[in-house]
Design a protein around this motif. Structure first.
Motif, PDB file in Angstrom:
ATOM      1  N   THR A 297      14.920  -1.033 -21.439  1.00  0.00           N
ATOM      2  CA  THR A 297      16.324  -0.640 -21.477  1.00  0.00           C
ATOM      3  C   THR A 297      16.840  -0.483 -20.048  1.00  0.00           C
ATOM      4  O   THR A 297      16.130  -0.736 -19.072  1.00  0.00           O
TER       5      THR A 297
ATOM      6  N   LYS B 108      16.742   1.522 -29.534  1.00  0.00           N
ATOM      7  CA  LYS B 108      17.520   0.344 -29.165  1.00  0.00           C
ATOM      8  C   LYS B 108      16.626  -0.868 -28.975  1.00  0.00           C
ATOM      9  O   LYS B 108      17.093  -2.007 -29.070  1.00  0.00           O
TER      10      LYS B 108
ATOM     11  N   ARG C 162      15.728   8.059 -28.276  1.00  0.00           N
ATOM     12  CA  ARG C 162      17.023   7.441 -28.577  1.00  0.00           C
ATOM     13  C   ARG C 162      17.106   6.045 -27.971  1.00  0.00           C
ATOM     14  O   ARG C 162      17.576   5.097 -28.612  1.00  0.00           O
ATOM     15  N   GLU C 163      16.625   5.902 -26.741  1.00  0.00           N
ATOM     16  CA  GLU C 163      16.632   4.585 -26.100  1.00  0.00           C
ATOM     17  C   GLU C 163      15.612   3.652 -26.736  1.00  0.00           C
ATOM     18  O   GLU C 163      15.825   2.442 -26.808  1.00  0.00           O
TER      19      GLU C 163
ATOM     20  N   GLU D  29      17.870   8.615 -17.655  1.00  0.00           N
ATOM     21  CA  GLU D  29      17.084   9.329 -18.669  1.00  0.00           C
ATOM     22  C   GLU D  29      15.595   9.275 -18.342  1.00  0.00           C
ATOM     23  O   GLU D  29      14.887  10.283 -18.443  1.00  0.00           O
TER      24      GLU D  29
ATOM     25  N   ALA E 125      18.066   2.551 -19.179  1.00  0.00           N
ATOM     26  CA  ALA E 125      18.209   4.013 -19.122  1.00  0.00           C
ATOM     27  C   ALA E 125      17.466   4.569 -17.914  1.00  0.00           C
ATOM     28  O   ALA E 125      16.462   5.276 -18.053  1.00  0.00           O
TER      29      ALA E 125
END
Length: 305
Positions: free
Chosen positions: A204, A270, A266-267, A209, A206
């Motif tokens: 990702t 994805k 949460r990532e 994060e 992110a």
């Protein structure tokens, strides 16, 4: 979860066990509500159950004292002759079988030992110190390939994430095999969690994060190693420091790693739900290993004293 925990709660001989399994029963029902799309009902259920269980824990000592005084005043009383629905549905042999099953907690511990812990411990023995050089060469090569795939071949970034999560699983397994040496085991565990965060970063964008989680888990990991290594001579203080570090590694609520794990999961969704499931399983395994190290440390300290 709801059915099994409801069954187990009826054979617990302590109020703490009864309330704990009753709470787990409600958690199972809450997850069913979420899966049906009833988010509002699940939220109301969660809050009301938390308030009710808190009240139940507060009044349970008084309730036990009242029942004991009542029993001592009235003497032994025979049980009611009324037959419940449970007694009408199941024969005497069936009720006895369910009782043995529930008091043994569904033999879940034995099943986990056979299906999960024993294979992992066998695998950890294969990663012994004699293969250390080959082990590190494989780690460096796999990490290098993952980084190269991420920066030069964008479509293959998910493959890099899978490679890194596999490396994290290897380090977790090695940590499980070293639990009798808590500082070393926590070191392997810290490396595993860092590989997990790197794995999410590969798949990702992110960056914030992942950086938040990596920094927070490094801090609590350093606290755990410091407390478990014996460098702190005052044992109560060392236990407190190591407990904070271990709780941080498990993703305990209200600590930074708790929010970091939530953001990583949460990532991870994805990327792929199966990937997120693997990540959550490794988080759970690492939490178990961290608490096992803390228990081993306290057991060794008590034995020394």
């Amino acid at each position: 979860t709801a059915i099994l925990c409801s069954l187990f709660s009826r054979t617990q001989h302590t109020i703490k066990g009864q309330v704990g399994y009753a709470s787990a029963t409600q958690v199972g029902i809450i997850f069913v509500e979420l899966s049906l799309g009833l988010q509002g009902l699940a939220l109301f259920h969660m809050v009301s159950n938390a308030l009710f269980r808190c009240y139940q824990l507060l009044v349970s000592p008084s309730a036990v004292a009242y029942l004991l005084r009542r029993q001592s005043a009235s003497g032994y009383t025979r049980p009611s002759e009324e037959h419940s629905l449970f007694q009408r549905l199941f024969t005497r042999e069936g009720r006895s079988t369910l009782f043995v099953f529930s008091i043994s907690e569904g033999y879940l511990e034995e099943a986990l030992q056979f299906l999960f812990w024993r294979p992992l411990r066998w695998l950890s023995t294969q990663l012994d110190e004699s293969n250390q050089r080959l082990f590190w060469m494989a780690i460096v090569a796999a990490a290098g390939i993952s980084v190269d795939l991420h920066f030069h071949n964008g479509p293959y970034a998910r493959f890099a994430s899978v490679v890194l999560i596999g490396l994290a699983a290897v380090f977790s397994t090695k940590s499980l095999g070293s639990f009798k040496m808590p500082p070393r085991s926590i070191s392997w565990l810290l490396v595993s969690t860092l590989f997990l965060s790197l794995s999410v970063w590969m798949g990702t964008t992110a960056t914030v994060e992942v950086a938040f989680y990596a920094i927070s888990v490094s801090c609590v990991g350093a606290l755990a190693i410091l407390g478990l290594s014996g460098n702190i001579k005052s044992r109560p203080f060392a236990s407190a420091v190591s407990l904070i570090g271990v709780l941080g590694l498990t993703g305990f609520s209200l600590l930074p790693t708790f929010f970091g794990e939530d953001m990583l999961l949460r990532e991870a969704f994805k990327i792929h739900p199966l990937y997120a499931f693997s990540l959550s399983c490794l988080f759970a395994l690492n939490g178990y290993i961290a608490m096992k190290n803390f228990a081993q440390y306290n057991w060794a300290a008590q034995r020394t004293n």
